[in-house]
Write an enzyme that holds these catalytic residues in place. Structure first.
Site, mmCIF file in Angstrom:
data_model
loop_
_atom_site.group_PDB
_atom_site.id
_atom_site.type_symbol
_atom_site.label_atom_id
_atom_site.label_comp_id
_atom_site.label_asym_id
_atom_site.label_seq_id
_atom_site.Cartn_x
_atom_site.Cartn_y
_atom_site.Cartn_z
ATOM 1 C CG ASP A 73 25.034 41.539 -17.035
ATOM 2 O OD1 ASP A 73 25.574 41.350 -16.004
ATOM 3 O OD2 ASP A 73 24.053 42.144 -16.963
ATOM 4 C CG ASN A 115 16.228 48.629 -19.587
ATOM 5 O OD1 ASN A 115 15.382 49.407 -20.036
ATOM 6 N ND2 ASN A 115 17.440 48.451 -19.872
ATOM 7 C CG HIS A 116 18.933 45.127 -20.860
ATOM 8 N ND1 HIS A 116 18.708 45.961 -19.852
ATOM 9 C CD2 HIS A 116 19.395 43.881 -20.537
ATOM 10 C CE1 HIS A 116 19.022 45.153 -18.518
ATOM 11 N NE2 HIS A 116 19.536 43.881 -19.042
ATOM 12 C CG ASP A 183 18.142 50.332 -22.480
ATOM 13 O OD1 ASP A 183 19.125 49.697 -22.302
ATOM 14 O OD2 ASP A 183 17.315 51.062 -21.487
ATOM 15 C CG ASP A 213 17.143 43.152 -14.508
ATOM 16 O OD1 ASP A 213 17.898 42.894 -13.347
ATOM 17 O OD2 ASP A 213 17.459 43.548 -15.580
ATOM 18 C CE1 TYR A 217 17.684 52.885 -13.801
ATOM 19 C CE2 TYR A 217 18.183 50.794 -13.855
ATOM 20 C CZ TYR A 217 18.333 51.785 -13.124
ATOM 21 O OH TYR A 217 19.084 51.779 -12.142
ATOM 22 C CG LEU A 218 10.484 49.645 -18.241
ATOM 23 C CD1 LEU A 218 9.238 49.185 -18.338
ATOM 24 C CD2 LEU A 218 11.544 48.443 -18.675
ATOM 25 C CD GLU A 220 15.115 55.005 -22.728
ATOM 26 O OE1 GLU A 220 14.608 54.764 -23.618
ATOM 27 O OE2 GLU A 220 15.435 54.033 -22.046
ATOM 28 C CD GLU A 255 17.562 45.295 -9.995
ATOM 29 O OE1 GLU A 255 18.948 45.198 -9.696
ATOM 30 O OE2 GLU A 255 17.450 45.253 -11.206
HETATM 31 C C1 GLC Z 1 20.311 44.028 -12.687
HETATM 32 C C2 GLC Z 1 20.854 42.848 -12.480
HETATM 33 C C3 GLC Z 1 22.122 42.794 -12.897
HETATM 34 C C4 GLC Z 1 22.593 43.064 -14.252
HETATM 35 C C5 GLC Z 1 21.740 44.159 -14.612
HETATM 36 C C6 GLC Z 1 21.431 44.336 -16.064
HETATM 37 O O1 GLC Z 1 20.880 45.210 -12.061
HETATM 38 O O2 GLC Z 1 20.484 42.533 -11.204
HETATM 39 O O3 GLC Z 1 22.981 41.324 -12.541
HETATM 40 O O4 GLC Z 1 23.629 43.255 -14.601
HETATM 41 O O5 GLC Z 1 20.240 44.147 -14.336
HETATM 42 O O6 GLC Z 1 20.747 43.210 -16.716
#
Ligand code: GLC
Ligand code: CA
Length: 574
Positions: A73, A115-116, A183, A213, A217-218, A220, A255
């Site tokens: 990713d 987050n993950h 996550d 980033d 979503y941290l 749930e 973000e």
């Molecule tokens: C954020 C990043 C994206 C990534 C996602 C998962 O949205 O901008 O590129 O795929 O997180 O980490």
């Protein structure tokens, strides 16, 4: 290509509000310059082009993840948060990058997908193999895939569920993104402590800020939708407290791809601040909507929404980034219109968005590129450029997923666009060779040689913006106009700091989205009788009538930035 070395290198200027005045530039290490000919960009390559970025007027770099990663990713799947992917370089080179950037008064913001992790991360490997061990509770494991039904799927193109069955542990794990990105379990104090450790690790290496980033979503919960749950905000508050105490002057950027009322929550409050900055996701798609609909209304509505933010909070304005142009923050009706205008080929779509670069989106129209940048540089907040957009780079929709707009930076018309000396077949992604955007035509070297190129235009506009702190620090007041294609606002700043004097500054910004020339009357009420001067050349415009109205004519898809008041503040010749 050589760029004149700066006369002095004073190092970082002490300015607690630096992020509100800064011009940011997102640069993927992998895509910028390959220094050792292995086909992928690296930290040394980036260091070698700091002079270019300084020449352009960039104040801060945002680096997407460059950590150890299987790169499934784009590096957002991290397998070790404290190590750099060897093909990108070493920690020593990273230190060098920070030092050399700071020498140029340029800051470094890194990206942290907290987050993950990647499923290749040692934590996950241990967690799946040893449920009772120290990492057993590091991820969100369940016996069924029934929980959190309210939580939407983000990567709708690839994922059918937020749960995936792990054959090793024989349980399901939760993931907001790809199924190879489990996550982390933020309920577990050991996870929260590990995240703090990582933040400290990079802060100690001298970074000036962190992009958080996927921050909503941290945590749930069963009742909520897993976006900005109260526990998530509490965690960010705690993180901010630590930063303010141990690393004052460094920043957190959120973000959070959400509606205005939700995004502002990531700034926190005056007493309990969270992030210093947040990306302005609601405004971005509306810029593109206005360009094609020739209507300013949607932008006016979103900019007029009363969103109280704590003092010192700053928006991050952007046109494009390394992801698809997301259409999550528009209604279904507008989304369909945007797909029709901007993603007429199904290959251009990705999830709920469009995976194209800025210049191709705007059909390489110079007028639209200038208009879009003029908005980027004068809306409330700090502009974030995406590497290559300053030369109008193209994309490659035949590449999978978001790789379409992550191709090598085009420096010269030479082999591999001057990005790398590798065998072209070895590049991490091919350079763009399409008819219109071929690297033979679109590259830094050739644009440097043309005084009217987009590159010179963007650089000039950056420098004009930077000469007027009002753009970064001032308020934005919407104005009434009598034309539906025209957006007009005043940026005003009471403080001093303009290089043209200490008086409060007012700048009238007018944008026409019409595909033909227009005449428009703008109502500026208490500014009646004031003079107007063009911010670029200093030329005098019609004086505002005593009743506060002023009538201007604008060419097709054009804009004005006009200083309100005495001519010598305008900056140009008068
Ligand atoms: C954020 C990043 C994206 C990534 C996602 C998962 O949205 O901008 O590129 O795929 O997180 O980490
Ligand atoms: Ca390399």
């Amino acid at each position: 290509m050589t760029f004149t070395a700066p006369i002095q290198m004073p190092g970082l200027a002490l300015d607690p509000q630096w992020y509100r005045r800064a011009v940011f530039y997102e640069v993927m290490v992998r895509s910028f310059v390959d220094s050792n000919g292995d086909g992928a960009g690296d930290l040394s390559g980036l260091i070698s082009r700091l002079d270019y970025l300084q020449w352009l007027g960039v104040d801060a770099l945002w680096l997407p993840p460059f950590y150890q990663s299987p790169l499934r990713d784009g590096g957002y799947d991290v397998s070790d948060f404290h190590a750099i992917l060897p093909e990108f370089g070493t920690l020593e080179e990273f230190r060098d990058l920070v030092t050399k950037a700071h020498e140029r008064n340029m800051r470094i913001v890194i990206d942290y997908p907290l987050n993950h992790t990647s499923d290749a991360h040692d934590w996950f490997q241990q967690s799946r193999e040893d449920p009772e061990g120290p990492y057993g509770d590091f991820y969100v494991w369940r016996d069924t895939d029934e929980e959190y039904k309210n939580i939407r799927i983000i990567f709708v193109d690839t994922e059918e569920s937020n749960w995936t069955f792990d054959p090793v542990r024989r349980q399901f794990f939760f993931h907001r993104f790809f199924s190879h990105q489990p996550d982390l379990n933020f309920e577990n104090p050991a996870v929260r402590e590990a995240v703090f450790d990582t933040v400290r690790f990079w802060m100690d290496l001298g970074v000036d800020g962190i992009r958080l980033d996927a921050i909503p979503y941290l945590f749930e919960t069963e009742e909520g939708n897993g976006e900005g749950e109260p526990e998530t905000h509490q965690f960010i508050r705690d993180l901010r407290t630590m930063i303010d105490r141990d690393y004052p002057g460094r920043i957190l950027i959120a973000e959070a791809n959400q509606w205005p009322q939700e995004v502002v929550q990531f700034f926190g409050t005056e007493e309990e601040p969270e992030c210093h900055m947040a990306f302005d996701f609601p405004v971005m798609p509306r810029i593109f909507y206005s360009l094609r609909s020739q209507q300013a209304g949607e932008l006016i509505r979103i900019l007029s929404e009363a969103t109280d933010v704590p003092s010192g909070a700053g928006w991050g304005v952007f046109l494009r980034n390394h992801d698809e142009l997301t259409l999550e923050m528009v209604s279904e009706e507008y989304r369909q219109a945007m797909y029709g205008w901007y993603a007429y080929d199904p290959r251009m779509r990705s999830n709920i968005g469009i995976r194209r670069r800025l210049a191709p989106l705007l059909d390489n129209s110079r007028a639209e590129l200038e208009l879009a940048h003029a908005l980027l540089f004068s809306l409330k907040g700090s502009p974030f450029l995406y590497y290559g957009d300053e030369i109008g780079m193209g994309d490659n929709i035949w590449l999978p997923d978001r790789d379409s707009s992550r191709t090598p930076m085009q420096w010269t018309p030479d082999r591999n666009a001057g990005f790398s000396t590798a065998d072209p077949g070895k590049l991490y992604l091919p350079v763009v060779q399409s008819l219109v955007y071929n690297y033979n035509l679109v590259n830094v070297e050739s644009q440097l040689a043309q005084s009217r190129s987009l590159l010179h235009w963007v650089r000039n506009v950056i420098h004009v913006r930077k000469a007027h702190p009002t753009f970064g620090l001032g308020e934005l007041r919407m104005l009434q106009t009598d034309h539906e294609s025209v957006l007009a606002f005043v940026r005003e700043y009471e403080g001093s700091g303009s290089q043209f004097g200490d008086a409060p500054e007012k700048i009238l910004c007018v944008f026409s989205f019409a595909h033909n020339p227009v005449s428009v009357t703008i109502q500026m009420d208490e500014l009646g009788g004031s003079s107007l001067y063009d911010l670029f050349g200093g030329g005098q415009f019609p004086t505002i009538n005593e009743d506060g109205s002023v009538t201007l004519t604008l060419g097709t898809q054009s804009f004005y930035w006009l200083h309100v008041g005495e001519s010598h503040f305008a900056g140009g010749r008068s």
